[in-house]
Design a protein around this motif. Structure first.
Motif, PDB file in Angstrom:
ATOM      1  N   ILE A   2       0.847  -1.185   0.000  1.00 30.29           N
ATOM      2  CA  ILE A   2       0.000   0.000   0.000  1.00 30.29           C
ATOM      3  C   ILE A   2       0.886   1.239   0.000  1.00 30.29           C
ATOM      4  O   ILE A   2       1.775   1.369   0.835  1.00 30.29           O
ATOM      5  CB  ILE A   2      -0.939   0.014   1.213  1.00 30.29           C
ATOM      6  CG1 ILE A   2      -1.894  -1.171   1.132  1.00 30.29           C
ATOM      7  CG2 ILE A   2      -1.704   1.313   1.290  1.00 30.29           C
ATOM      8  CD1 ILE A   2      -2.784  -1.335   2.323  1.00 30.29           C
ATOM      9  N   VAL A   3       0.633   2.115  -0.955  1.00 33.15           N
ATOM     10  CA  VAL A   3       1.399   3.355  -1.072  1.00 33.15           C
ATOM     11  C   VAL A   3       0.428   4.517  -0.957  1.00 33.15           C
ATOM     12  O   VAL A   3      -0.543   4.599  -1.709  1.00 33.15           O
ATOM     13  CB  VAL A   3       2.134   3.428  -2.423  1.00 33.15           C
ATOM     14  CG1 VAL A   3       2.862   4.739  -2.563  1.00 33.15           C
ATOM     15  CG2 VAL A   3       3.081   2.254  -2.573  1.00 33.15           C
ATOM     16  N   ALA A  15       1.515  15.151  -6.364  1.00 31.27           N
ATOM     17  CA  ALA A  15       1.309  13.821  -5.774  1.00 31.27           C
ATOM     18  C   ALA A  15       0.800  12.836  -6.823  1.00 31.27           C
ATOM     19  O   ALA A  15       1.261  11.689  -6.880  1.00 31.27           O
ATOM     20  CB  ALA A  15       0.327  13.906  -4.611  1.00 31.27           C
ATOM     21  N   LEU A  16      -0.135  13.262  -7.661  1.00 28.35           N
ATOM     22  CA  LEU A  16      -0.640  12.395  -8.726  1.00 28.35           C
ATOM     23  C   LEU A  16       0.476  12.025  -9.699  1.00 28.35           C
ATOM     24  O   LEU A  16       0.622  10.865 -10.093  1.00 28.35           O
ATOM     25  CB  LEU A  16      -1.792  13.077  -9.467  1.00 28.35           C
ATOM     26  CG  LEU A  16      -3.080  13.259  -8.670  1.00 28.35           C
ATOM     27  CD1 LEU A  16      -4.032  14.190  -9.412  1.00 28.35           C
ATOM     28  CD2 LEU A  16      -3.736  11.923  -8.388  1.00 28.35           C
ATOM     29  N   LEU A  25       0.276   3.357 -12.786  1.00 28.13           N
ATOM     30  CA  LEU A  25      -1.146   3.078 -12.639  1.00 28.13           C
ATOM     31  C   LEU A  25      -1.836   4.326 -12.118  1.00 28.13           C
ATOM     32  O   LEU A  25      -1.235   5.106 -11.374  1.00 28.13           O
ATOM     33  CB  LEU A  25      -1.384   1.948 -11.633  1.00 28.13           C
ATOM     34  CG  LEU A  25      -0.870   0.574 -12.004  1.00 28.13           C
ATOM     35  CD1 LEU A  25      -0.937  -0.345 -10.790  1.00 28.13           C
ATOM     36  CD2 LEU A  25      -1.680   0.005 -13.146  1.00 28.13           C
ATOM     37  N   PRO A  26      -3.108   4.521 -12.455  1.00 26.04           N
ATOM     38  CA  PRO A  26      -3.818   5.665 -11.885  1.00 26.04           C
ATOM     39  C   PRO A  26      -4.142   5.399 -10.411  1.00 26.04           C
ATOM     40  O   PRO A  26      -4.570   4.307 -10.048  1.00 26.04           O
ATOM     41  CB  PRO A  26      -5.099   5.748 -12.713  1.00 26.04           C
ATOM     42  CG  PRO A  26      -5.279   4.382 -13.270  1.00 26.04           C
ATOM     43  CD  PRO A  26      -3.912   3.785 -13.407  1.00 26.04           C
ATOM     44  N   PRO A  27      -3.927   6.378  -9.548  1.00 26.98           N
ATOM     45  CA  PRO A  27      -4.186   6.184  -8.121  1.00 26.98           C
ATOM     46  C   PRO A  27      -5.627   6.500  -7.748  1.00 26.98           C
ATOM     47  O   PRO A  27      -6.351   7.159  -8.496  1.00 26.98           O
ATOM     48  CB  PRO A  27      -3.257   7.202  -7.472  1.00 26.98           C
ATOM     49  CG  PRO A  27      -3.229   8.321  -8.460  1.00 26.98           C
ATOM     50  CD  PRO A  27      -3.274   7.661  -9.815  1.00 26.98           C
ATOM     51  N   GLY A  54      -3.215   7.318  -3.569  1.00 26.81           N
ATOM     52  CA  GLY A  54      -2.576   6.010  -3.474  1.00 26.81           C
ATOM     53  C   GLY A  54      -3.485   4.899  -3.950  1.00 26.81           C
ATOM     54  O   GLY A  54      -4.436   5.130  -4.674  1.00 26.81           O
ATOM     55  N   ASN A  55      -3.160   3.712  -3.499  1.00 23.67           N
ATOM     56  CA  ASN A  55      -3.946   2.547  -3.924  1.00 23.67           C
ATOM     57  C   ASN A  55      -4.680   1.940  -2.763  1.00 23.67           C
ATOM     58  O   ASN A  55      -4.492   2.223  -1.638  1.00 23.67           O
ATOM     59  CB  ASN A  55      -3.066   1.506  -4.586  1.00 23.67           C
ATOM     60  CG  ASN A  55      -1.928   1.036  -3.704  1.00 23.67           C
ATOM     61  OD1 ASN A  55      -1.764   1.447  -2.574  1.00 23.67           O
ATOM     62  ND2 ASN A  55      -1.119   0.184  -4.239  1.00 23.67           N
TER      63      ASN A  55
END
Length: 55
Positions: A2-3, A15-16, A25-27, A54-55
């Protein structure tokens, strides 16, 4: 893994970009509640965080 990147309104685009550059990957993006904001600072400037990316 997890980020999560915590950031203020001013640094949301950064951040994006950082997340996409690192993970390709899109968060998910979540606005913090008022209670969460009190305990969280931006990872780029140390101001009050508004979002978690994040994810």
């Amino acid at each position: 893994m997890i980020v999560l990147i915590k950031c203020c309104e001013e640094h949301i685009e950064l951040a994006l970009d950082v997340y996409v550059d690192n993970h390709e990957l899109p968060p998910d993006m979540k606005r913090l509640s008022e209670d969460e904001k009190l305990l969280t600072t931006c990872e780029f400037c140390q101001n009050e965080a508004t979002y978690v990316v994040g994810n």
